[in-house]
Scaffold this motif. Structure first.
Motif, PDB file in Angstrom:
ATOM      1  N   MET A   1       0.899  -1.459   0.145  1.00 17.95           N
ATOM      2  CA  MET A   1       0.028  -0.005   0.062  1.00 17.95           C
ATOM      3  C   MET A   1       1.004   1.058   0.038  1.00 17.95           C
ATOM      4  SD  MET A   1      -2.980  -0.722  -0.218  1.00 17.95           S
ATOM      5  CE  MET A   1      -4.170   0.670   0.235  1.00 17.95           C
TER       6      MET A   1
ATOM      7  N   TYR B   1       2.035   1.514  -3.523  1.00 14.31           N
ATOM      8  CA  TYR B   1       0.942   2.250  -4.326  1.00 14.31           C
ATOM      9  C   TYR B   1       0.541   3.771  -4.210  1.00 14.31           C
ATOM     10  CZ  TYR B   1      -0.606  -2.499  -6.085  1.00 14.31           C
ATOM     11  OH  TYR B   1      -0.543  -3.731  -6.409  1.00 14.31           O
ATOM     12  N   ARG B   2       0.738   4.135  -2.827  1.00  7.16           N
ATOM     13  CA  ARG B   2       0.621   5.428  -2.489  1.00  7.16           C
ATOM     14  C   ARG B   2       1.710   6.354  -3.016  1.00  7.16           C
ATOM     15  NH1 ARG B   2      -0.820   6.722   3.719  1.00  7.16           N
ATOM     16  NH2 ARG B   2       0.968   5.570   4.052  1.00  7.16           N
TER      17      ARG B   2
ATOM     18  N   ALA C   1      -5.172   4.355  -2.507  1.00 10.36           N
ATOM     19  CA  ALA C   1      -4.123   4.108  -1.501  1.00 10.36           C
ATOM     20  C   ALA C   1      -3.891   5.642  -1.050  1.00 10.36           C
ATOM     21  CB  ALA C   1      -2.792   3.620  -1.761  1.00 10.36           C
TER      22      ALA C   1
ATOM     23  N   ILE D   1      -4.411   2.066   6.658  1.00 12.50           N
ATOM     24  CA  ILE D   1      -3.569   1.241   5.999  1.00 12.50           C
ATOM     25  C   ILE D   1      -3.354  -0.139   7.109  1.00 12.50           C
ATOM     26  CG2 ILE D   1      -1.467   0.437   4.935  1.00 12.50           C
ATOM     27  CD1 ILE D   1      -1.550   2.995   3.519  1.00 12.50           C
TER      28      ILE D   1
END
Length: 109
Positions: A70, A73-74, A87, A95
């Motif tokens: 995550m 992705y963020r 995200a 998260i």
């Protein structure tokens, strides 16, 4: 028109917008109950079974692996426009809550 992974772009936008508004109940980091509440947005593409159509399985994923994915992705280190949008709308505590929840979910066989 379906967007990435079969989810409509409108639904993806709505989910990201809802999360960005902070409509999730305030809970402590790693809260499984909060993770279960937030997981509704995840299971539309990530069912409890095995990976499918390029969408990885996340049920039973260790917490550290979930958090790392995550965060990637963020930050954009792991490319996926849909996952980046989702995200980016999550706090570290959210998260962690999702990670705690999915670590406890048993993958379907």
């Amino acid at each position: 028109m379906p967007g990435l992974h079969g989810i409509s772009s409108g639904l993806a936008l709505m989910l990201a917008f809802t999360l960005s508004l902070g409509l999730a109940p305030a809970r402590a980091s790693g809260d499984v109950e909060l993770g279960a509440w937030l997981a509704g947005a995840c299971v539309a593409c990530h069912p409890a079974g095995a990976a499918s159509g390029g969408v990885p399985a996340i049920a039973g994923l260790p917490q550290a692996a979930f958090v790392a994915a995550m965060e990637d992705y963020r930050s954009g280190a792991r490319p996926s426009p849909l996952m980046h949008a989702l995200a980016s709308g999550l706090s570290d505590a959210e998260i962690a809550a999702l990670a705690a929840y999915f670590a406890d979910v048993k993958p379907a066989r």
